[in-house]
Design a protein around this motif. Structure first.
Motif, PDB file in Angstrom:
ATOM      1  N   SER A 130      35.677  15.692  15.894  1.00 21.57           N
ATOM      2  CA  SER A 130      36.751  16.322  16.666  1.00 21.57           C
ATOM      3  C   SER A 130      37.399  15.224  17.497  1.00 21.57           C
ATOM      4  O   SER A 130      36.931  14.078  17.486  1.00 21.57           O
ATOM      5  CB  SER A 130      36.171  17.395  17.584  1.00 21.57           C
ATOM      6  N   LEU A 131      38.460  15.570  18.222  1.00 22.00           N
ATOM      7  CA  LEU A 131      39.113  14.551  19.051  1.00 22.00           C
ATOM      8  C   LEU A 131      38.145  14.027  20.113  1.00 22.00           C
ATOM      9  O   LEU A 131      38.274  12.905  20.585  1.00 22.00           O
ATOM     10  CB  LEU A 131      40.388  15.109  19.695  1.00 22.00           C
TER      11      LEU A 131
ATOM     12  N   TYR B 243      34.950  13.726  19.451  1.00 24.68           N
ATOM     13  CA  TYR B 243      33.827  13.158  18.694  1.00 24.68           C
ATOM     14  C   TYR B 243      34.418  12.433  17.485  1.00 24.68           C
ATOM     15  O   TYR B 243      34.222  12.798  16.343  1.00 24.68           O
ATOM     16  CB  TYR B 243      32.876  14.286  18.274  1.00 24.68           C
ATOM     17  N   GLN B 244      35.192  11.382  17.835  1.00 24.76           N
ATOM     18  CA  GLN B 244      35.920  10.636  16.800  1.00 24.76           C
ATOM     19  C   GLN B 244      35.031   9.601  16.135  1.00 24.76           C
ATOM     20  O   GLN B 244      35.252   8.401  16.290  1.00 24.76           O
ATOM     21  CB  GLN B 244      37.127   9.939  17.429  1.00 24.76           C
TER      22      GLN B 244
END
Lengths: 604, 604
Positions: free
Chosen positions: A121-122, A124-125
């Motif tokens: 996710s943004l 958890y890039q």
């Protein structure tokens, strides 16, 4: 050079072929299998096809005509009809060591595991690779490397099934990633790379079970029936090695495709391959220069086990699938012999045992007195039905059993009308002819005028043609070929040379270890040859030293079995490495007693 | 689909091209380099070629005519004459970090050693591989593996020069064997894989010295000038990834061939390669699916350093040559940025330093206060001369320097007649136009009627065409192209967007670290862009925050330099790994202040 369009029917495979190559060679290019047991000499007649010249305007005006594929060169666009009976790769009734009650650990060194990977996710890039490895650390796999092709499939595999993936682990490497849970499908292929025939078996690496076996003619035989002529071909022709290498890979790929097809898997489900063969064949398979094998002092490039990847060789398997080419012993003693020892276990238990693997060469191994010695004899492929006038490999329609009484009784593989004779049939026939007095101790077929002692039905079968004397094994009515199946004087000579070489080899090894034949606990006969033959026939022709018949055992294609065992167990692969180092090679060619022994062993 | 024969002259390279592909694409297939800075939009005119239709009977009846290669589709057999001035890969006057007095250890992780191997005999029947390793044990190399291709060359290498061979060692593996003593020749190539240009340098791995550098346009630009359009191309076209991958490998191979040619070596003398580039380019180079880089949350397949082999990618080098693709940081912060940090050393010494790498994207790194932060801006390739009406890369004939006084004075690379304008020339021109009052603070070119304050020679250069207002930089008499070289209103807008993005990025990073511009010890400007430009021009256009001019330094192609440093030192490769892990990525697109800063930064 001009190129022509050649269409093979009914497979509908088209190739562009340079002017002047043979139909046999074009069939190789097209991946079309043709039977061919005489090595392209135009003698066995097995490669008969029907051709139709397509002419210049692609109009099919000319009728089909029959030609031999190995002797006919391409000079125009043409359609080629391949008789379907000529294509056969399935084998039945094979002796399977697994069926013999051998229990083996299944530890192929390759495994699958299904894991749920976290989604990015943004906040958890994190790259696909890092997320994959985070999960792996959780499950205590000590994985350091994700191979290139695994990375290439990773983004798609992750996103196809909601980040549930199956990783394929080989040692400390992830060699592939598949979408979803595919842990149930993990396959491997074991290849027995013979000079004349190639046998491949598909195994389930989860259970160690064999799924199917397929075999085909080694198409390299159009460049020579024996290893020396193939090495010579490589030395004398630019690109020869590349050609023979490509050819053997192509045959194996054909077998793999066939096995995948039958079992409803794709070739990328194959994650491990083992290959055994003689030293020349393993050199050709790995594209190592075999030249020095044919020149004194007969030096191989390597004898060690090679661990390659399918992509290195262009094999139909997962790109990073491990390919273990088992270790060779010496220039003329290959990994097939190592594999035979592994499968039969003669190196393990005590006792004095002799194992003979009969293929295009005959390899003999003697274990006892703490040492294992082995030799290789250029027996020739007579026992495989090759170099025999009406010989063929053990496929449908081959005469595999012969009983000679008042008349001749034949049995063919699959019960089809006879197309030729395979190794076991030849052996039966010759043994029967010796017993009936049709051939004498020197191997000569008697003349019709000397045949008064024979039953009248047998007398009628004797004859003489341009090629010398012959004996009719199957009459024209019993065959699908044009004419009868004959045993010729030349065939008998081929068999005599083969058995003479093997018998002499046995005697040299026994002498080396100072063992009398009677002291042997067991003689094991291996080879695809060994599947169907009768002990009495072997004894009658005098292949073996005199020994109680109950000590003789047939163990089937032990080389192929060893390849399968090595496929499902890393420990057995390491055992194969140790076997290769332990065996002492006895060089026959330079042995002082060999020629004397050989000549004596020629007689029946 | 129909195929046509297309012959490129004067190289005499022929290809079979499918009907309807462009001449530009066919040139790619043929390995013929064409200049192309507008990305195949038919605007820059750099790809002008002369074609001659060969007609049906191969008779050359039609005259040559001029066409744009990027806009002309192939519909018949044809000859294509490529103007020779368009092909140029040599660069001169590059700033070379090695020349700046940096001393570096040469420890490439690859080495050669010459050894005398013992010869085999009938009494010493040991394989080639074993004899090679026996010698190696003597010299205390801890070698376990002889790679496949090394085995393939071994028999010949041993026997060519009386068993005197040179082994090439990489870690615990022998990756090649050469006949005789070749220890003097051990080369490597460092590649800076830019979106617009690719630069490759050949280094001597024995001494660490650079031998030559060559550059070429990244031919992928015909599928889009920026990384997003190339990713989109991969997503929307089956086989698109494979195509872009093959294209970049082909360009690199062309550069390698050129470098080898100049230096009298063969590509198999290259035993190590390092590659740096932005994350998309490294994905395309290694054929990793870049799709998720363009979709939120912008996830790369991997960010780690990849260690591959030349044969994995089809690179022109020794098959087992190690290819190190340096680590990326995030989806839009690639190994080129890591390489810039490595080369400039801003992570090492104390002090507050800002480094800006200007290419098709602008990457900015700020080191100070113990942390290293970085961001990437989609600056666009204006600074490289691309997307500019008369823009071109810094090759012969490009206007690289502009002085505007009473009139315009231009200087071209190599002193040739002008063909276009490169990044530094554009910057000079715009800065000069600002200073002279030809453009106002908003970036608007003044109308001729407002130009009374200008010297008459400059007034004459103002004009207006279909595309809006322009300024004549080079008159028709000064150019080799048809017509003058203009700076258009649109060009100025492109430059404004580029400098606005970079300036905004700088301000966001400074704010993140709570550093005032005046506190900066140094601003380093990197990029091939940085080689020729004037500090005053940079200051005039307002690319940088206000800082004393003496604190600004040009460091040239630092990314390429870092790639070369990583090539000659395993320690520096590991340092690059640590840099990649240490840099914190500041995402601009989602940053709350970015758009505000960006709009403010647009003004001159």
């Amino acid at each position: 050079m001009k190129q022509y369009s050649v269409l093979f029917l009914p497979d509908n495979k088209e190739v562009k072929a340079f002017e002047g190559i043979t139909i046999m060679e074009a069939a190789g290019l097209a991946g079309v299998k043709l039977e061919n047991s005489c090595g392209g000499k135009g003698r066995c007649g097995k490669c008969m096809v029907r051709i139709r010249d397509r002419g210049k305007n692609n109009e099919q005006t000319v009728d089909y005509k029959k030609v031999l594929a190995c002797r006919t060169k391409i000079k125009s666009d043409m359609d080629i009809e391949v008789p379907q009976v000529a294509v056969s790769v399935h084998r039945k009734n094979q002796i399977n060591l697994f069926d013999l009650g051998l229990t083996m650990e299944v530890n192929p060194g390759i495994k699958k595991a299904c894991v749920q990977i976290s989604k990015p996710s943004l906040d958890y890039q994190v790259s696909d690779r890092e997320r994959l490895l985070e999960q792996l650390n959780d499950t205590k796999d000590n994985v350091n490397e994700v191979c290139l092709e695994a990375l290439r499939m990773l983004p798609d595999a992750l996103r196809k099934k909601e980040h549930l993936v199956t990783k394929v682990l080989c040692g400390d490497k992830i060699i592939a990633v598949e979408a979803g849970d595919t842990t149930n499908t993990l396959c491997g292929v074991a290849v027995d790379l013979g000079t004349t025939s190639i046998v491949a078996s598909l195994l389930d690496l989860n259970t160690g079970k064999q799924l199917s076996t397929a075999s085909a003619t080694n198409r390299q035989n159009i460049y020579g029936a024996d290893v020396i002529s193939r090495i010579t071909y490589c030395m004398e022709n630019k690109g020869g090695l590349e050609k023979l290498h490509a050819m053997v890979v192509e045959v194996i790929n054909g077998l793999i495709d066939e096995l995948c097809n039958i079992n409803g898997i794709t070739s990328t489900d194959i994650y491990q391959v083992t290959v055994v063969g003689n030293t020349t064949m393993t050199h050709l398979f790995t594209k190592l220069d075999p030249s020095n094998l044919a020149l004194s002092p007969f030096i191989p490039v390597t004898t060690r086990r090679m661990v390659l990847e399918a992509r290195d060789l262009g094999l139909h398997a997962a790109p990073h699938a491990q390919v273990h080419v088992l270790p060779n012993i010496a220039g003329f003693l290959g990994s097939d012999t190592v594999s035979v020892v592994l499968a039969t276990g003669i190196h393990r238990d005590g006792g004095t045992k002799l194992v003979i693997d009969i293929g295009t060469n005959g390899e003999i191994v003697l274990a006892g007195r703490g040492e294992i010695v082995a030799c290789s004899t250029a027996a020739g492929p007579a026992f495989e039905g090759a170099q025999i006038e009406y010989g063929m490999r053990a496929a449908e329609g081959a005469i595999e059993e012969v009983i000679i009484g008042e008349d001749v009784e034949i049995k063919t593989i699959g019960g089809y009308a006879a197309r030729g004779i395979c190794g076991s049939g030849l052996l039966d026939a010759v043994a029967g002819m010796i017993a009936a007095g049709i051939i004498d101790a020197s191997g000569k077929i008697i003349a019709p005028e000397e045949a008064s002692h024979l039953p009248p039905q047998l007398q009628k079968r004797l004859g003489k043609g341009d090629g010398g004397k012959y004996f009719v094994l199957a009459t024209e009515e019993e065959t699908t070929i044009k004419g009868p199946v004959l045993i010729t004087q030349k065939d008998i000579r081929e068999l005599q040379l083969a058995k003479g070489a093997i018998k002499a080899g046995i005697q040299i090894l026994l002498a080396d270890q100072e063992i009398e034949p009677g002291e042997l606990d067991k003689i094991l006969l291996a080879g695809t040859f060994g599947n169907y033959i009768k002990k009495e026939s072997v004894i009658t022709i005098g292949l073996l030293p005199s020994i109680a018949p109950e000590k003789i055992e047939f163990v089937g294609n032990a080389a192929g079995m060893g390849a399968q065992m090595a496929l499902i167990s890393e420990n057995l692969r390491m055992e194969a490495d140790r076997i290769a180092e332990r065996i002492r090679h006895v060089e026959l060619a330079s042995h002082k007693d060999f020629h004397n022994q050989f000549i004596e062993a020629l007689y029946f």
